[in-house]
Design an enzyme around this catalytic site. Sequence first.
Site, mmCIF file in Angstrom:
data_model
loop_
_atom_site.group_PDB
_atom_site.id
_atom_site.type_symbol
_atom_site.label_atom_id
_atom_site.label_comp_id
_atom_site.label_asym_id
_atom_site.label_seq_id
_atom_site.Cartn_x
_atom_site.Cartn_y
_atom_site.Cartn_z
ATOM 1 N N SER A 138 -3.772 102.972 -2.006
ATOM 2 C CA SER A 138 -3.074 102.628 -0.660
ATOM 3 C C SER A 138 -2.869 101.122 -0.634
ATOM 4 O O SER A 138 -3.615 100.406 -0.883
ATOM 5 C CB SER A 138 -3.837 103.472 0.643
ATOM 6 O OG SER A 138 -3.331 102.688 1.759
ATOM 7 N N TYR A 151 -11.894 104.775 5.060
ATOM 8 C CA TYR A 151 -10.551 105.088 4.303
ATOM 9 C C TYR A 151 -10.152 104.029 3.344
ATOM 10 O O TYR A 151 -9.900 104.052 2.092
ATOM 11 C CB TYR A 151 -9.501 105.631 5.240
ATOM 12 C CG TYR A 151 -8.236 105.846 4.358
ATOM 13 C CD1 TYR A 151 -8.010 106.901 3.722
ATOM 14 C CD2 TYR A 151 -7.130 105.011 4.513
ATOM 15 C CE1 TYR A 151 -6.821 107.176 2.878
ATOM 16 C CE2 TYR A 151 -6.045 104.878 3.841
ATOM 17 C CZ TYR A 151 -5.718 106.254 3.050
ATOM 18 O OH TYR A 151 -4.769 106.361 2.282
HETATM 19 N N1 LIG Z 1 1.545 108.781 3.792
HETATM 20 C C1 LIG Z 1 0.983 107.728 3.842
HETATM 21 O O1 LIG Z 1 1.462 106.940 4.716
HETATM 22 C C2 LIG Z 1 0.070 107.215 2.698
HETATM 23 C C3 LIG Z 1 0.070 105.941 2.669
HETATM 24 C C4 LIG Z 1 -0.804 105.364 1.552
HETATM 25 C C5 LIG Z 1 -1.429 106.241 0.666
HETATM 26 N N2 LIG Z 1 -1.527 107.499 0.814
HETATM 27 C C6 LIG Z 1 -2.129 108.530 0.045
HETATM 28 O O2 LIG Z 1 -1.159 109.452 -0.573
HETATM 29 C C7 LIG Z 1 -2.070 110.552 -0.956
HETATM 30 C C8 LIG Z 1 -1.278 111.668 -0.536
HETATM 31 O O3 LIG Z 1 -1.401 111.828 0.932
HETATM 32 P P1 LIG Z 1 0.081 112.271 1.746
HETATM 33 O O4 LIG Z 1 0.620 111.094 2.286
HETATM 34 O O5 LIG Z 1 0.943 113.053 0.673
HETATM 35 O O6 LIG Z 1 -0.690 113.511 2.542
HETATM 36 P P2 LIG Z 1 -0.489 114.645 3.145
HETATM 37 O O7 LIG Z 1 0.933 114.978 3.285
HETATM 38 O O8 LIG Z 1 -1.490 115.066 4.242
HETATM 39 O O9 LIG Z 1 -0.841 115.305 1.695
HETATM 40 C C9 LIG Z 1 -2.326 115.378 1.207
HETATM 41 C C10 LIG Z 1 -2.516 116.440 0.161
HETATM 42 O O10 LIG Z 1 -4.008 116.501 0.041
HETATM 43 C C11 LIG Z 1 -4.351 117.717 -0.037
HETATM 44 N N3 LIG Z 1 -5.888 117.628 0.045
HETATM 45 C C12 LIG Z 1 -6.175 117.147 1.396
HETATM 46 N N4 LIG Z 1 -7.558 117.389 1.585
HETATM 47 C C13 LIG Z 1 -7.720 118.167 0.344
HETATM 48 C C14 LIG Z 1 -9.049 118.653 0.121
HETATM 49 N N5 LIG Z 1 -10.090 118.655 0.787
HETATM 50 N N6 LIG Z 1 -9.070 119.746 -1.022
HETATM 51 C C15 LIG Z 1 -7.788 119.614 -1.481
HETATM 52 N N7 LIG Z 1 -6.645 119.052 -1.121
HETATM 53 C C16 LIG Z 1 -6.666 118.447 -0.102
HETATM 54 C C17 LIG Z 1 -3.503 118.361 0.777
HETATM 55 O O11 LIG Z 1 -3.385 119.723 0.452
HETATM 56 P P3 LIG Z 1 -3.996 120.819 1.531
HETATM 57 O O12 LIG Z 1 -3.945 120.581 2.962
HETATM 58 O O13 LIG Z 1 -3.310 122.069 1.052
HETATM 59 O O14 LIG Z 1 -5.676 121.198 0.820
HETATM 60 C C18 LIG Z 1 -2.070 117.748 0.374
HETATM 61 O O15 LIG Z 1 -1.615 118.453 -0.742
HETATM 62 C C19 LIG Z 1 -3.205 110.385 -0.240
HETATM 63 O O16 LIG Z 1 -4.369 109.941 -1.127
HETATM 64 C C20 LIG Z 1 -3.155 109.349 0.777
HETATM 65 O O17 LIG Z 1 -4.403 108.603 0.923
HETATM 66 C C21 LIG Z 1 -0.735 107.923 1.764
#
Ligand SMILES: NC(=O)c1ccc[n+]([C@@H]2O[C@H](COP(=O)([O-])OP(=O)(O)OC[C@H]3O[C@@H](n4cnc5c(N)ncnc54)[C@H](OP(=O)(O)O)[C@@H]3O)[C@@H](O)[C@H]2O)c1
Length: 259
Positions: A138, A151
Amino acid sequence: MEYALITGASKGIGKAIARELASRGIPVLLVARTEKSLEELAADISQQYHVPADYLALDLSDTAAPALILQWLKEKTYTVSMLVNNAGYGLSGAFTRYSCAEHEAMMQVNMHVPLVLSSLLLPSMQQLKRAYILNIASAAAYQAVPGLSSYAATKSFLVSFSRGLRYELRNTPVSVTVVSPGGTHTDFAERAQVGAKAVKAGQKLNMTPEAVAKEAVDAMLAGKAEHICGWINRLGAFLTWLFPKAFAEKTAAGIYEVQ
Ligand SMILES: NC(=O)c1ccc[n+]([C@@H]2O[C@H](COP(=O)([O-])OP(=O)(O)OC[C@H]3O[C@@H](n4cnc5c(N)ncnc54)[C@H](OP(=O)(O)O)[C@@H]3O)[C@@H](O)[C@H]2O)c1
């Protein structure tokens, strides 16, 4: 046949990475908790891109999860040549707002699972002609973020771990890349319970998960060490490096509304 294993593939950036890889002809294995979303995505990918797609629904905060994934791969005789450690989430607000168990569960998903899966899969990946590990960190990895303290620390871990591991593996077939998205239109902010001020600040600058996925897959396949998605996030990381740490921390504290 060689597969890409993608954690957190049920939605958001992970789902977009799965689609991006499948569109390039790479068979995919999808992991997350929500079985229905995984089942639908796997069916959709097989139909649209004509590549094999399978899924495993489990909770990665369970310490037994990485071993269960390995067992599933063995049973199905799947070979993994791309490991995409994408699953992750944040806990926003004051550190004391959450129990120790809640912080530890997040650390499990964001840090321990990528490390343990790398440890379990590297022996077989090193036997292949070419293999990749892609870790999704991130933009928060590049400074302390009051209001997202634990985080941001998990993501700093991921950047440091990825770079160190990459160096260790430089004379092997396995390339390690760490990619840092900034604000992206996904369910991340909702799950992290990010306040209205931070959501509003990000709305105009957020990238789409598809744009992030394309940059991430391009960086991985190009064998890059590290990539920050989007020029505005790259500029942000540069300014964070340039300015005194206290200034960057005060700015973040204002956005995340902690004292
Ligand atoms: N969106 C942003 O602004 C942003 C910015 C920087 C970095 N990131 C990083 O990008 C990555 C993806 O995030 P996203 O933005 O796509 O968020 P998201 O839409 O909330 O997706 C998160 C994914 O992780 C899975 N997940 C969460 N907790 C889990 C658990 N306990 N066991 C198994 N799977 C789990 C969720 O699936 P289920 O709920 O089905 O389990 C979902 O597929 C993360 O590592 C996040 O830190 C995001």
